[in-house]
Design a protein around this motif. Structure first.
Motif, PDB file in Angstrom:
ATOM      1  N   SER A 195       0.826  -1.214   0.000  1.00 54.42           N
ATOM      2  CA  SER A 195       0.000   0.000   0.000  1.00 54.42           C
ATOM      3  C   SER A 195       0.856   1.258   0.000  1.00 54.42           C
ATOM      4  N   ASP A 196       2.035   1.189   0.633  1.00 57.14           N
ATOM      5  CA  ASP A 196       2.943   2.339   0.681  1.00 57.14           C
ATOM      6  C   ASP A 196       3.843   2.444  -0.556  1.00 57.14           C
ATOM      7  N   GLY A 197       3.697   1.499  -1.518  1.00 60.70           N
ATOM      8  CA  GLY A 197       4.507   1.549  -2.735  1.00 60.70           C
ATOM      9  C   GLY A 197       5.923   1.056  -2.559  1.00 60.70           C
ATOM     10  N   TYR A 198       6.167   0.297  -1.479  1.00 59.79           N
ATOM     11  CA  TYR A 198       7.528  -0.167  -1.193  1.00 59.79           C
ATOM     12  C   TYR A 198       8.094  -1.039  -2.314  1.00 59.79           C
ATOM     13  N   TYR A 199       7.229  -1.842  -2.953  1.00 60.74           N
ATOM     14  CA  TYR A 199       7.692  -2.780  -3.969  1.00 60.74           C
ATOM     15  C   TYR A 199       7.730  -2.177  -5.375  1.00 60.74           C
ATOM     16  N   ASP A 200       7.257  -0.935  -5.517  1.00 60.36           N
ATOM     17  CA  ASP A 200       7.211  -0.326  -6.851  1.00 60.36           C
ATOM     18  C   ASP A 200       8.623  -0.194  -7.432  1.00 60.36           C
ATOM     19  N   SER A 201       8.752  -0.513  -8.723  1.00 61.19           N
ATOM     20  CA  SER A 201      10.003  -0.340  -9.487  1.00 61.19           C
ATOM     21  C   SER A 201      11.117  -1.287  -9.063  1.00 61.19           C
ATOM     22  N   LEU A 202      10.797  -2.336  -8.307  1.00 64.11           N
ATOM     23  CA  LEU A 202      11.825  -3.328  -7.982  1.00 64.11           C
ATOM     24  C   LEU A 202      12.131  -4.189  -9.213  1.00 64.11           C
ATOM     25  N   LEU A 203      13.341  -4.693  -9.265  1.00 61.24           N
ATOM     26  CA  LEU A 203      13.775  -5.536 -10.378  1.00 61.24           C
ATOM     27  C   LEU A 203      13.604  -7.011 -10.002  1.00 61.24           C
ATOM     28  N   ILE A 204      12.889  -7.773 -10.850  1.00 56.09           N
ATOM     29  CA  ILE A 204      12.802  -9.225 -10.673  1.00 56.09           C
ATOM     30  C   ILE A 204      14.056  -9.835 -11.321  1.00 56.09           C
ATOM     31  N   HIS A 205      14.918 -10.411 -10.516  1.00 54.68           N
ATOM     32  CA  HIS A 205      16.214 -10.872 -11.026  1.00 54.68           C
ATOM     33  C   HIS A 205      16.349 -12.393 -11.024  1.00 54.68           C
ATOM     34  N   ARG A 206      15.324 -13.110 -10.514  1.00 53.49           N
ATOM     35  CA  ARG A 206      15.451 -14.570 -10.468  1.00 53.49           C
ATOM     36  C   ARG A 206      14.061 -15.201 -10.472  1.00 53.49           C
ATOM     37  N   VAL A 207      13.855 -16.165 -11.342  1.00 51.44           N
ATOM     38  CA  VAL A 207      12.586 -16.895 -11.398  1.00 51.44           C
ATOM     39  C   VAL A 207      12.900 -18.377 -11.482  1.00 51.44           C
ATOM     40  N   LEU A 208      12.358 -19.150 -10.555  1.00 47.73           N
ATOM     41  CA  LEU A 208      12.468 -20.623 -10.575  1.00 47.73           C
ATOM     42  C   LEU A 208      11.078 -21.178 -10.831  1.00 47.73           C
ATOM     43  N   TYR A 209      10.927 -21.907 -11.905  1.00 44.13           N
ATOM     44  CA  TYR A 209       9.630 -22.379 -12.379  1.00 44.13           C
ATOM     45  C   TYR A 209       8.890 -23.165 -11.278  1.00 44.13           C
ATOM     46  N   GLN A 210       7.667 -22.764 -11.039  1.00 46.35           N
ATOM     47  CA  GLN A 210       6.792 -23.363 -10.042  1.00 46.35           C
ATOM     48  C   GLN A 210       7.392 -23.370  -8.622  1.00 46.35           C
ATOM     49  N   PHE A 211       8.281 -22.420  -8.362  1.00 49.24           N
ATOM     50  CA  PHE A 211       8.897 -22.387  -7.031  1.00 49.24           C
ATOM     51  C   PHE A 211       8.946 -20.970  -6.450  1.00 49.24           C
ATOM     52  N   LEU A 212       9.629 -20.041  -7.136  1.00 50.97           N
ATOM     53  CA  LEU A 212       9.743 -18.697  -6.549  1.00 50.97           C
ATOM     54  C   LEU A 212       9.987 -17.649  -7.629  1.00 50.97           C
ATOM     55  N   VAL A 213       9.637 -16.417  -7.224  1.00 52.25           N
ATOM     56  CA  VAL A 213       9.985 -15.213  -7.984  1.00 52.25           C
ATOM     57  C   VAL A 213      10.724 -14.300  -6.998  1.00 52.25           C
ATOM     58  N   GLN A 214      11.948 -13.952  -7.326  1.00 49.65           N
ATOM     59  CA  GLN A 214      12.801 -13.206  -6.377  1.00 49.65           C
ATOM     60  C   GLN A 214      13.072 -11.799  -6.911  1.00 49.65           C
ATOM     61  N   THR A 215      12.943 -10.798  -5.995  1.00 52.51           N
ATOM     62  CA  THR A 215      13.219  -9.393  -6.379  1.00 52.51           C
ATOM     63  C   THR A 215      14.368  -8.869  -5.547  1.00 52.51           C
TER      64      THR A 215
END
Length: 290
Positions: free
Chosen positions: A270-290
């Motif tokens: 709600s405070d926009g903390y996650y806005d404009s973060l870069l997603i740098h790692r994706v593991l299929y069916q496991f995680l999305v990391q920023t």
């Protein structure tokens, strides 16, 4: 001739009486000036310089505070909210005590009352009441000399259930103002009304209420970081969050099994903390990391 002499003597007598009257008038005036000078020397010590530090003890900012009790300092809330520790510098005193914590805070009024460590310090008495259009003054130092600035409360502002007085002067928040009897008439603060910041005075009667209702327990300064008057959505009212990226969007559903994490995520999103973060790692069916 005799009548002329009598008239001359009468005029001379009246002149002497007038002169003696003028001399008697000067004596209390001189005493008042001496009393005022002593009050100025005492009252200027009520304006405190506060230095804020982060968790690594790096200095993060400087602001003003007002000594309103033996170990009580009134300071601006939003300027001190992110501090992990605060040190105070008092004029004419070699001791630089730290703050033990805070007693209470008022977010809309931009006020926090801090507990100062060490022995009690002398301070000017707090007035019982400050009236509208009352003549006030502030004290400061310039080139090592004490300066006095006369001020006037020119209008009443009701904001969030508290009465404030408008001060038409370019003052910092956290500065004590004094009345003609040299009591503390109030402390300046900055309100945000209709997205516009204005400097006002928290009058003595409002400070008296705060002091009267102080809790016994002193809270840790770091807890101020989590204080807010913002209303956040309740977890029961949030079905999911949608994340937008430059290659597409996806939805996040929050688990009710982790209520603390759930509430924290809602606040941060709600405070926009996650806005404009870069997603740098994706593991299929496991995680999305920023």
């Amino acid at each position: 001739m005799k009548q002329f002499i009598q008239t001359t003597l009468l005029i001379s007598l009246l002149f002497l009486l007038a002169c003696s009257g003028k001399k008697e008038e000067k004596k209390p005036h001189a005493k008042d000036e001496q009393k005022a000078k002593l009050a100025y020397r005492q009252n200027i010590k009520a304006t405190v310089d506060l230095i804020c530090y982060d968790q690594y003890t790096y200095e993060t900012g400087k602001l003003k505070g007002a000594l309103i009790g033996p170990n009580l300092i009134a300071a601006p809330f939003k300027e001190i909210q992110e501090a992990y520790s605060v040190r105070s510098i008092h004029r004419g005193n070699n001791v630089e005590p730290m703050m033990n914590g805070y007693y209470t805070y008022n977010i809309p009024g931009n006020l926090v009352i801090l507990k100062m460590s060490g022995p009690p310090m002398s301070h000017p008495k707090l007035a019982l009441k400050t009236d509208i259009h009352e003549k006030l003054y502030r004290l400061g130092l310039k080139d090592g000399k004490m300066i006095k600035q006369n001020l006037l409360c020119d209008s009443l502002i009701q904001f969030k259930g508290i009465s404030y007085y408008r001060i038409r002067s370019n003052l910092q928040p956290g500065i004590p103002l004094f009345n003609e009897h040299h009591f503390t008439a109030g402390v300046t603060t900055e309100l945000t009304i209709d997205d516009k910041p204005i400097i006002v005075l928290i009058p003595a009667q409002e400070l008296q209420k705060e002091i009267k209702n102080l809790p016994k327990k002193v809270e840790r300064l770091g807890n101020l970081r989590f204080k807010t008057d913002k209303v956040y959505p309740k977890p029961d009212n949030v079905d999911y969050f949608r994340v937008h990226t430059d290659i597409g969007s996806f939805d996040i559903k929050l688990s009710n099994k982790l209520p603390d994490y759930q509430t924290n995520f809602i606040r941060l999103a709600s405070d926009g903390y996650y806005d404009s973060l870069l997603i740098h790692r994706v593991l299929y069916q496991f995680l999305v990391q920023t």
